[in-house]
Design an enzyme around this catalytic site. Structure first.
Site, PDB file in Angstrom:
ATOM      1  N   GLY A 190     -39.129 -34.674 -53.605  1.00  0.00           N
ATOM      2  CA  GLY A 190     -38.356 -34.756 -54.850  1.00  0.00           C
ATOM      3  C   GLY A 190     -37.534 -33.500 -55.086  1.00  0.00           C
ATOM      4  O   GLY A 190     -37.994 -32.381 -54.822  1.00  0.00           O
ATOM      5  N   GLN A 191     -36.335 -33.692 -55.618  1.00  0.00           N
ATOM      6  CA  GLN A 191     -35.484 -32.543 -55.969  1.00  0.00           C
ATOM      7  C   GLN A 191     -36.071 -31.755 -57.141  1.00  0.00           C
ATOM      8  O   GLN A 191     -35.648 -30.654 -57.426  1.00  0.00           O
ATOM      9  CB  GLN A 191     -34.068 -33.025 -56.306  1.00  0.00           C
ATOM     10  CG  GLN A 191     -33.361 -33.615 -55.101  1.00  0.00           C
ATOM     11  CD  GLN A 191     -32.048 -34.284 -55.445  1.00  0.00           C
ATOM     12  OE1 GLN A 191     -31.564 -34.197 -56.578  1.00  0.00           O
ATOM     13  NE2 GLN A 191     -31.465 -34.971 -54.466  1.00  0.00           N
TER      14      GLN A 191
ATOM     15  N   HIS B  27     -42.772 -39.851 -58.703  1.00  0.00           N
ATOM     16  CA  HIS B  27     -43.391 -40.101 -57.392  1.00  0.00           C
ATOM     17  C   HIS B  27     -43.020 -41.501 -56.884  1.00  0.00           C
ATOM     18  O   HIS B  27     -42.722 -41.697 -55.708  1.00  0.00           O
ATOM     19  CB  HIS B  27     -44.927 -40.070 -57.488  1.00  0.00           C
ATOM     20  CG  HIS B  27     -45.513 -38.753 -57.895  1.00  0.00           C
ATOM     21  ND1 HIS B  27     -46.115 -38.563 -59.112  1.00  0.00           N
ATOM     22  CD2 HIS B  27     -45.603 -37.572 -57.228  1.00  0.00           C
ATOM     23  CE1 HIS B  27     -46.574 -37.319 -59.176  1.00  0.00           C
ATOM     24  NE2 HIS B  27     -46.257 -36.695 -58.057  1.00  0.00           N
TER      25      HIS B  27
ATOM     26  N   GLN C 165     -38.854 -26.019 -52.837  1.00  0.00           N
ATOM     27  CA  GLN C 165     -39.749 -26.630 -51.852  1.00  0.00           C
ATOM     28  C   GLN C 165     -38.946 -27.454 -50.836  1.00  0.00           C
ATOM     29  O   GLN C 165     -39.221 -27.417 -49.628  1.00  0.00           O
ATOM     30  CB  GLN C 165     -40.766 -27.517 -52.590  1.00  0.00           C
ATOM     31  CG  GLN C 165     -41.650 -28.340 -51.695  1.00  0.00           C
ATOM     32  CD  GLN C 165     -42.735 -29.046 -52.481  1.00  0.00           C
ATOM     33  OE1 GLN C 165     -43.706 -28.439 -52.879  1.00  0.00           O
ATOM     34  NE2 GLN C 165     -42.583 -30.339 -52.714  1.00  0.00           N
TER      35      GLN C 165
ATOM     36  N   SER D 105     -46.851 -34.472 -63.255  1.00  0.00           N
ATOM     37  CA  SER D 105     -48.263 -34.821 -63.482  1.00  0.00           C
ATOM     38  C   SER D 105     -48.848 -33.929 -64.570  1.00  0.00           C
ATOM     39  O   SER D 105     -49.797 -34.310 -65.248  1.00  0.00           O
ATOM     40  CB  SER D 105     -49.058 -34.641 -62.193  1.00  0.00           C
ATOM     41  OG  SER D 105     -48.479 -35.403 -61.165  1.00  0.00           O
TER      42      SER D 105
ATOM     43  N   MET E 120     -40.203 -35.646 -65.241  1.00  0.00           N
ATOM     44  CA  MET E 120     -41.569 -36.170 -65.119  1.00  0.00           C
ATOM     45  C   MET E 120     -42.403 -35.240 -64.255  1.00  0.00           C
ATOM     46  O   MET E 120     -41.918 -34.720 -63.245  1.00  0.00           O
ATOM     47  CB  MET E 120     -41.537 -37.556 -64.513  1.00  0.00           C
ATOM     48  CG  MET E 120     -40.998 -38.568 -65.478  1.00  0.00           C
ATOM     49  SD  MET E 120     -41.343 -40.228 -64.908  1.00  0.00           S
ATOM     50  CE  MET E 120     -40.537 -41.141 -66.204  1.00  0.00           C
TER      51      MET E 120
ATOM     52  N   MET F 151     -49.708 -35.145 -54.692  1.00  0.00           N
ATOM     53  CA  MET F 151     -51.029 -34.683 -55.124  1.00  0.00           C
ATOM     54  C   MET F 151     -51.616 -35.669 -56.137  1.00  0.00           C
ATOM     55  O   MET F 151     -52.563 -35.337 -56.854  1.00  0.00           O
ATOM     56  CB  MET F 151     -50.922 -33.281 -55.720  1.00  0.00           C
ATOM     57  CG  MET F 151     -50.406 -32.276 -54.696  1.00  0.00           C
ATOM     58  SD  MET F 151     -50.835 -30.587 -55.086  1.00  0.00           S
ATOM     59  CE  MET F 151     -49.970 -30.376 -56.614  1.00  0.00           C
ATOM     60  N   GLY F 152     -51.047 -36.875 -56.210  1.00  0.00           N
ATOM     61  CA  GLY F 152     -51.587 -37.898 -57.094  1.00  0.00           C
ATOM     62  C   GLY F 152     -51.179 -37.703 -58.541  1.00  0.00           C
ATOM     63  O   GLY F 152     -50.235 -36.975 -58.837  1.00  0.00           O
ATOM     64  N   ALA F 153     -51.907 -38.388 -59.458  1.00  0.00           N
ATOM     65  CA  ALA F 153     -51.506 -38.494 -60.873  1.00  0.00           C
ATOM     66  C   ALA F 153     -50.060 -38.995 -60.898  1.00  0.00           C
ATOM     67  O   ALA F 153     -49.166 -38.375 -61.470  1.00  0.00           O
ATOM     68  CB  ALA F 153     -51.673 -37.174 -61.614  1.00  0.00           C
TER      69      ALA F 153
HETATM   70  P1  AMP Z   1     -46.585 -33.453 -56.437  1.00  0.00           P
HETATM   71  O1  AMP Z   1     -47.575 -34.544 -56.563  1.00  0.00           O
HETATM   72  O2  AMP Z   1     -46.298 -32.733 -57.715  1.00  0.00           O
HETATM   73  O3  AMP Z   1     -46.849 -32.529 -55.270  1.00  0.00           O
HETATM   74  O4  AMP Z   1     -45.217 -34.168 -56.088  1.00  0.00           O
HETATM   75  C1  AMP Z   1     -45.095 -34.990 -54.939  1.00  0.00           C
HETATM   76  C2  AMP Z   1     -43.644 -35.227 -54.671  1.00  0.00           C
HETATM   77  O5  AMP Z   1     -43.056 -35.901 -55.788  1.00  0.00           O
HETATM   78  C3  AMP Z   1     -42.851 -33.916 -54.499  1.00  0.00           C
HETATM   79  O6  AMP Z   1     -41.926 -34.074 -53.433  1.00  0.00           O
HETATM   80  C4  AMP Z   1     -42.164 -33.760 -55.826  1.00  0.00           C
HETATM   81  O7  AMP Z   1     -40.963 -33.027 -55.760  1.00  0.00           O
HETATM   82  C5  AMP Z   1     -41.896 -35.206 -56.206  1.00  0.00           C
HETATM   83  N1  AMP Z   1     -41.711 -35.330 -57.664  1.00  0.00           N
HETATM   84  C6  AMP Z   1     -42.557 -34.911 -58.635  1.00  0.00           C
HETATM   85  N2  AMP Z   1     -42.025 -35.148 -59.856  1.00  0.00           N
HETATM   86  C7  AMP Z   1     -40.807 -35.724 -59.638  1.00  0.00           C
HETATM   87  C8  AMP Z   1     -39.762 -36.195 -60.499  1.00  0.00           C
HETATM   88  N3  AMP Z   1     -39.849 -36.117 -61.820  1.00  0.00           N
HETATM   89  N4  AMP Z   1     -38.670 -36.737 -59.934  1.00  0.00           N
HETATM   90  C9  AMP Z   1     -38.554 -36.804 -58.568  1.00  0.00           C
HETATM   91  N5  AMP Z   1     -39.507 -36.389 -57.717  1.00  0.00           N
HETATM   92  C10 AMP Z   1     -40.617 -35.846 -58.232  1.00  0.00           C
END
Ligand code: AMP
Length: 281
Positions: A147-148, A37, A153, A186, A184, A30-32
């Site tokens: 991401g774990q 990511h 999810q 967003s 970490m 979802m960016g940021a």
């Molecule tokens: P999001 O933009 O929050 O939807 O995240 C996009 C992908 O990045 C998802 O699969 C998240 O699980 C992964 N992600 C977000 N933060 C982290 C992190 N700190 N470490 C590993 N993966 C992450």
């Protein structure tokens, strides 16, 4: 780096790449973008010929309107960061492209969503499953990276892929943390200075619960230890801290022995909601 906003030209590009026998990897975001990511993107770049990173803030998975409105959208900085990783394709659709009409179909995941995020964010996984299914169908990658950090999810997406027979491999990547242990996210950039200082206590609570579990093998005691730790901080409002079977996400059967478990939590620091988890083997 190619940037696509529409589905048709992206599909044409990918089909051309597949004719050249190129392996396609997908990283939905979802960016940021932050290092969490980028760890997904770097693995994808290493393991595929073409990496497609998608940036789309999916309204269907937000249960709070203010969270959706305030979600950071620094697109230019994201594109600069992606370019440095060697990512070849970015897909940045808008709502009209992803939802030209209100979708009627919805997925549900029974016991996998009757817990944790599924309970505290009603409709969240319905929105996640729909957007992930759309992206998998549009890109038809060989590999997709998650991401774990969002463990529930990951489990739900693996189920989606299995139930719908998507011919691809899901790869999950370990959580990337700040130096002080905060996972970490967003949303971290939205924390006040004072709350940002407090936020690593979430990881501390998970570590404490994990230590208790390893020493006492009692799920109840371990959970209580994590909850008690966070109770000390008036500015942390815990939504849940659960210890579950890593794969079924259900309460672990007794005795827990050496079964792989996950300790997951969600908490609000002011208006900002954060989640985190650790595995226990
Ligand atoms: P999001 O933009 O929050 O939807 O995240 C996009 C992908 O990045 C998802 O699969 C998240 O699980 C992964 N992600 C977000 N933060 C982290 C992190 N700190 N470490 C590993 N993966 C992450």
């Amino acid at each position: 780096m190619r940037i696509f906003k529409d589905i048709k030209p992206l599909r044409k590009f990918i089909s051309d790449q597949k004719h050249k026998d190129h392996r396609i990897g997908l990283v939905p975001t979802m960016g940021a973008l932050h290092e969490g990511h980028l760890a997904l993107v770097r693995s994808c770049v290493d393991q595929n010929d073409i990496t497609v990173c998608t940036i789309y803030v999916n309204p269907a998975q937000f249960d709070r309107k203010s969270d959706l409105t305030n979600y950071p959208r620094p697109l230019q900085a994201d594109l600069r960061a992606l370019k440095k990783t060697g990512c070849q394709v970015v897909f940045t659709p808008d709502d009209q492209v992803m939802y030209p009409a209100s979708p009627l179909m919805h997925c549900s995941f029974g016991p996998l969503e009757n817990t944790m995020e599924g309970v505290h964010r009603p409709g969240h996984f319905r929105g996640v499953a729909l957007i992930v299914a759309k992206l998998l169908n549009i890109v038809q990658p060989h590999h997709a990276y998650f991401g774990q950090k969002d463990w529930q999810q990951v489990v739900i997406i693996r189920q989606l892929v299995k139930d719908l027979c998507f011919p691809l491999q899901i790869i999950d990547i370990p959580i990337v943390r700040e130096k002080d242990g905060l996972a970490m996210s967003s949303r971290n950039s939205l924390l006040s200075k004072q709350r940002r200082k407090l936020a690593p206590q979430l990881y501390r609570a998970l570590q404490l619960a994990r230590e208790h579990l390893k020493n006492s093998h009692s799920v109840h005691e371990a959970r209580e230890a994590g909850i008690r730790h966070l109770d000390q901080f008036a500015n942390i409002r815990l939504e849940y801290l659960e210890i579950v079977d890593l794969q079924t996400l259900q309460a672990p059967s007794k005795p827990v022995g050496n079964k792989p478990l996950s300790i997951c939590l969600a908490a609000n620091l002011g208006k900002i909601r954060l989640i985190d988890n650790v595995k226990v083997f």
